[in-house]
Scaffold this motif. Structure first.
Motif, PDB file in Angstrom:
ATOM      1  N   ASN A 202       0.636  -1.234   0.086  1.00  0.00           N
ATOM      2  CA  ASN A 202       0.129   0.078   0.058  1.00  0.00           C
ATOM      3  C   ASN A 202       0.905   1.297  -0.198  1.00  0.00           C
ATOM      4  O   ASN A 202       0.319   2.451   0.268  1.00  0.00           O
ATOM      5  CB  ASN A 202      -1.076  -0.012   0.967  1.00  0.00           C
ATOM      6  CG  ASN A 202      -0.371  -0.090   2.661  1.00  0.00           C
ATOM      7  OD1 ASN A 202       1.050  -0.051   2.505  1.00  0.00           O
ATOM      8  ND2 ASN A 202      -1.196  -0.096   3.586  1.00  0.00           N
ATOM      9  N   THR A 204       2.538   4.726  -1.208  1.00  0.00           N
ATOM     10  CA  THR A 204       1.964   5.738  -1.924  1.00  0.00           C
ATOM     11  C   THR A 204       2.931   6.454  -2.779  1.00  0.00           C
ATOM     12  O   THR A 204       4.071   5.983  -2.417  1.00  0.00           O
ATOM     13  CB  THR A 204       1.180   6.647  -0.934  1.00  0.00           C
ATOM     14  OG1 THR A 204       2.269   7.524  -0.311  1.00  0.00           O
ATOM     15  CG2 THR A 204       0.372   6.194  -0.133  1.00  0.00           C
ATOM     16  N   THR A 229      -6.362  -2.377  -7.034  1.00  0.00           N
ATOM     17  CA  THR A 229      -6.696  -0.919  -7.486  1.00  0.00           C
ATOM     18  C   THR A 229      -5.712   0.214  -6.851  1.00  0.00           C
ATOM     19  O   THR A 229      -5.451   0.788  -7.828  1.00  0.00           O
ATOM     20  CB  THR A 229      -8.130  -0.606  -7.228  1.00  0.00           C
ATOM     21  OG1 THR A 229      -8.440  -0.708  -5.781  1.00  0.00           O
ATOM     22  CG2 THR A 229      -9.081  -1.551  -8.160  1.00  0.00           C
ATOM     23  N   GLY A 230      -5.496   0.085  -5.737  1.00  0.00           N
ATOM     24  CA  GLY A 230      -4.327   0.959  -5.140  1.00  0.00           C
ATOM     25  C   GLY A 230      -3.359   1.036  -5.675  1.00  0.00           C
ATOM     26  O   GLY A 230      -2.290   1.930  -5.954  1.00  0.00           O
ATOM     27  N   ILE A 232      -2.477  -0.633  -8.712  1.00  0.00           N
ATOM     28  CA  ILE A 232      -2.438  -0.274 -10.082  1.00  0.00           C
ATOM     29  C   ILE A 232      -2.345   1.438 -10.208  1.00  0.00           C
ATOM     30  O   ILE A 232      -1.569   2.009 -11.218  1.00  0.00           O
ATOM     31  CB  ILE A 232      -3.765  -0.711 -10.741  1.00  0.00           C
ATOM     32  CG1 ILE A 232      -3.704  -2.129 -10.490  1.00  0.00           C
ATOM     33  CG2 ILE A 232      -4.066  -0.020 -12.111  1.00  0.00           C
ATOM     34  CD1 ILE A 232      -4.786  -2.880 -10.880  1.00  0.00           C
ATOM     35  N   ALA A 233      -3.200   1.985  -9.395  1.00  0.00           N
ATOM     36  CA  ALA A 233      -3.134   3.692  -9.138  1.00  0.00           C
ATOM     37  C   ALA A 233      -1.764   4.154  -8.949  1.00  0.00           C
ATOM     38  O   ALA A 233      -1.519   5.191  -9.487  1.00  0.00           O
ATOM     39  CB  ALA A 233      -4.270   4.129  -8.424  1.00  0.00           C
ATOM     40  N   MET A 234      -0.881   3.397  -8.097  1.00  0.00           N
ATOM     41  CA  MET A 234       0.358   4.046  -7.744  1.00  0.00           C
ATOM     42  C   MET A 234       1.192   3.943  -8.897  1.00  0.00           C
ATOM     43  O   MET A 234       1.987   4.906  -9.118  1.00  0.00           O
ATOM     44  CB  MET A 234       0.860   3.305  -6.712  1.00  0.00           C
ATOM     45  CG  MET A 234       2.103   3.493  -6.076  1.00  0.00           C
ATOM     46  SD  MET A 234       3.442   2.643  -7.103  1.00  0.00           S
ATOM     47  CE  MET A 234       3.034   0.948  -6.139  1.00  0.00           C
ATOM     48  N   LYS A 236       0.295   4.023 -12.116  1.00  0.00           N
ATOM     49  CA  LYS A 236       0.304   4.812 -13.001  1.00  0.00           C
ATOM     50  C   LYS A 236       0.979   6.234 -12.905  1.00  0.00           C
ATOM     51  O   LYS A 236       1.380   6.991 -13.922  1.00  0.00           O
ATOM     52  CB  LYS A 236      -1.404   5.196 -13.084  1.00  0.00           C
ATOM     53  CG  LYS A 236      -2.234   4.014 -13.999  1.00  0.00           C
ATOM     54  CD  LYS A 236      -3.559   4.311 -13.931  1.00  0.00           C
ATOM     55  CE  LYS A 236      -4.353   3.187 -14.313  1.00  0.00           C
ATOM     56  NZ  LYS A 236      -5.870   3.558 -14.411  1.00  0.00           N
ATOM     57  N   GLN A 237       1.086   6.633 -11.593  1.00  0.00           N
ATOM     58  CA  GLN A 237       1.480   7.938 -11.201  1.00  0.00           C
ATOM     59  C   GLN A 237       3.075   7.919 -11.253  1.00  0.00           C
ATOM     60  O   GLN A 237       3.632   8.901 -11.465  1.00  0.00           O
ATOM     61  CB  GLN A 237       1.105   8.337  -9.767  1.00  0.00           C
ATOM     62  CG  GLN A 237      -0.507   8.584  -9.789  1.00  0.00           C
ATOM     63  CD  GLN A 237      -0.931   9.117  -8.222  1.00  0.00           C
ATOM     64  OE1 GLN A 237      -0.252  10.259  -8.000  1.00  0.00           O
ATOM     65  NE2 GLN A 237      -1.723   8.594  -7.698  1.00  0.00           N
ATOM     66  N   ALA A 257      -1.997  -1.248 -15.488  1.00  0.00           N
ATOM     67  CA  ALA A 257      -1.822   0.476 -15.202  1.00  0.00           C
ATOM     68  C   ALA A 257      -1.692   1.097 -16.605  1.00  0.00           C
ATOM     69  O   ALA A 257      -1.939   2.305 -16.559  1.00  0.00           O
ATOM     70  CB  ALA A 257      -0.668   0.549 -14.345  1.00  0.00           C
ATOM     71  N   ASN A 258      -1.610   0.222 -17.595  1.00  0.00           N
ATOM     72  CA  ASN A 258      -1.514   1.040 -18.911  1.00  0.00           C
ATOM     73  C   ASN A 258      -2.522   0.410 -20.119  1.00  0.00           C
ATOM     74  O   ASN A 258      -2.318   0.224 -21.176  1.00  0.00           O
ATOM     75  CB  ASN A 258      -0.038   0.426 -19.513  1.00  0.00           C
ATOM     76  CG  ASN A 258       1.347   1.281 -18.917  1.00  0.00           C
ATOM     77  OD1 ASN A 258       1.243   2.394 -19.428  1.00  0.00           O
ATOM     78  ND2 ASN A 258       1.639   0.683 -17.831  1.00  0.00           N
TER      79      ASN A 258
END
Length: 363
Positions: A202, A204, A229-230, A232-234, A236-237, A257-258
């Motif tokens: 988890n 960030t 989902t967390g 994957i979002a990380m 992406k950033q 993520a892509n």
């Protein structure tokens, strides 16, 4: 003690219990590895699964501290045709039955694992439960229980480290995102001089930016990648800022993520003898694999993702590279221990990628 393995399709297998007492339940999966039973049992990717060994004999060299892939095993149970009555190895610290007993993991020996594996290949992965036969279990009730049990998600959060820790080195600083990481990944990075910071699943983007690493490695792990989902979002950033290398579950997360999707396989790839082809060089080599999900080829945007490796037997995707970011991943384990070391140069590729990005940043 006589034990039963009851499957959700109603099939029942008998055997003799060893290791931990009591019952266990989970997905029943098989591995074709002819050695490395300790590494498989302590691989967090097998979390909450009942592990079937196709090799007819396991346990003959015992268990030792050097072969642990995690501090404790996460699998639910172990099934084999025969567990060794006597084990011997100069590094041995315990027998396999004693090890499983310590961690309260039930085992079954004397099982027709050939018939069980053929059943799993025909029907696909099945949920199952190991119970004591002496308790005269209600098979029909257990089958209904298994059929009504939902698949577990976000298992990576359960098995990953809860606190970050450092494995020091004097080379590149690498953040290892622990999704159920094998210790052999840490060893492969340390062998190349990396300063490895292992962080929880988890973590960030802000916490990663505070460390400002030279690269990020997304580890292997258990469960459905789409449920993370967390993570994957990380990804992406951070993928625009840091070189990324994904292994197994980390490979699937990078694809998600892509814009790609993942699907559950019929019975997965688990073992040390899976042939893979490099689509650029046409080189073929054998790999260690342990996964039940795969990237859906139809979901890939060719303008964003390039497929780099392919499984020869079934044509599934085994590697990708992200076209607009310094990121790549593989479905197999280049850190194989034991197993083929044909692909360990991928860690060198990651080192080179970090060096190139450092050069660009300093230019």
């Amino acid at each position: 003690m006589k034990k039963l393995l009851i499957l959700e399709n109603g099939a029942v297998f008998t055997g003799t219990g060893f290791g931990g007492l009591g019952s266990c339940s989970g997905e029943v999966v098989f591995t074709t590895g002819m050695t490395g039973y300790q590494q498989a049992i302590t691989d967090q990717s097998y979390a909450n699964q009942i592990l079937v060994f196709t090799n007819p004999l396991i346990g003959n060299y015992g268990v030792n501290l050097n072969n642990m892939e995690a501090l404790q095993p996460a699998c639910a149970g172990v099934i084999c045709h025969r567990v060794a009555r006597v084990s011997n190895n100069w590094r041995q610290s315990a027998t396999l039955p004693a090890f499983l007993k310590k961690w309260a993991i039930p085992g079954m020996t004397g099982v027709d694992t050939r018939a069980l594996t053929k059943l799993l290949r025909e029907h696909g992965t099945l949920k199952g439960k190991v119970v004591d036969a002496d308790e005269e279990p209600d098979v029909e009730a257990i089958v209904k229980e298994l059929q009504g049990t939902p698949a577990q998600t976000q298992l990576a959060y359960q098995v990953a480290t809860k606190k970050k820790y450092l494995v020091p080195g004097n080379g590149h600083t690498v953040i290892l995102v622990d999704l159920g990481a094998k210790e052999s990944i840490v060893r492969a990075l340390v062998a190349r001089g990396c300063n490895v910071i292992v962080v929880p699943a988890n973590v960030t983007p802000g916490e990663i930016n505070q460390i400002h690493p030279d690269g990020v490695l997304l580890s292997n792990g258990p469960g459905d990648p789409a449920s993370l989902t967390g993570v994957i979002a990380m990804v992406k950033q951070i993928q625009e800022r840091y070189p990324l290398f994904g292994i197994c579950l980390g490979h699937q997360v990078l694809a998600l993520a892509n814009g790609a999707k993942t699907v559950k396989m019929r019975f997965g790839h688990r073992g040390f003898n899976h042939p893979v082809r490099n689509l650029q060089t046409k080189q073929t080599f054998f790999t260690s694999q342990n996964h039940g999900y795969v990237i859906d080829a139809a979901s890939i945007d060719p303008h964003q993702i390039m497929v780099t490796y392919q499984e020869i037997n079934d044509g599934t995707i085994e590697g990708i590279a992200i076209k607009n970011h310094p990121a790549f991943s593989v479905q197999f384990h280049p850190d194989a221990a034991p197993g083929p070391h044909d692909a360990d140069q991928l860690f060198d590729q990651f080192i080179q990628l970090m060096g190139q990005q450092k050069g660009v940043a300093n230019a």
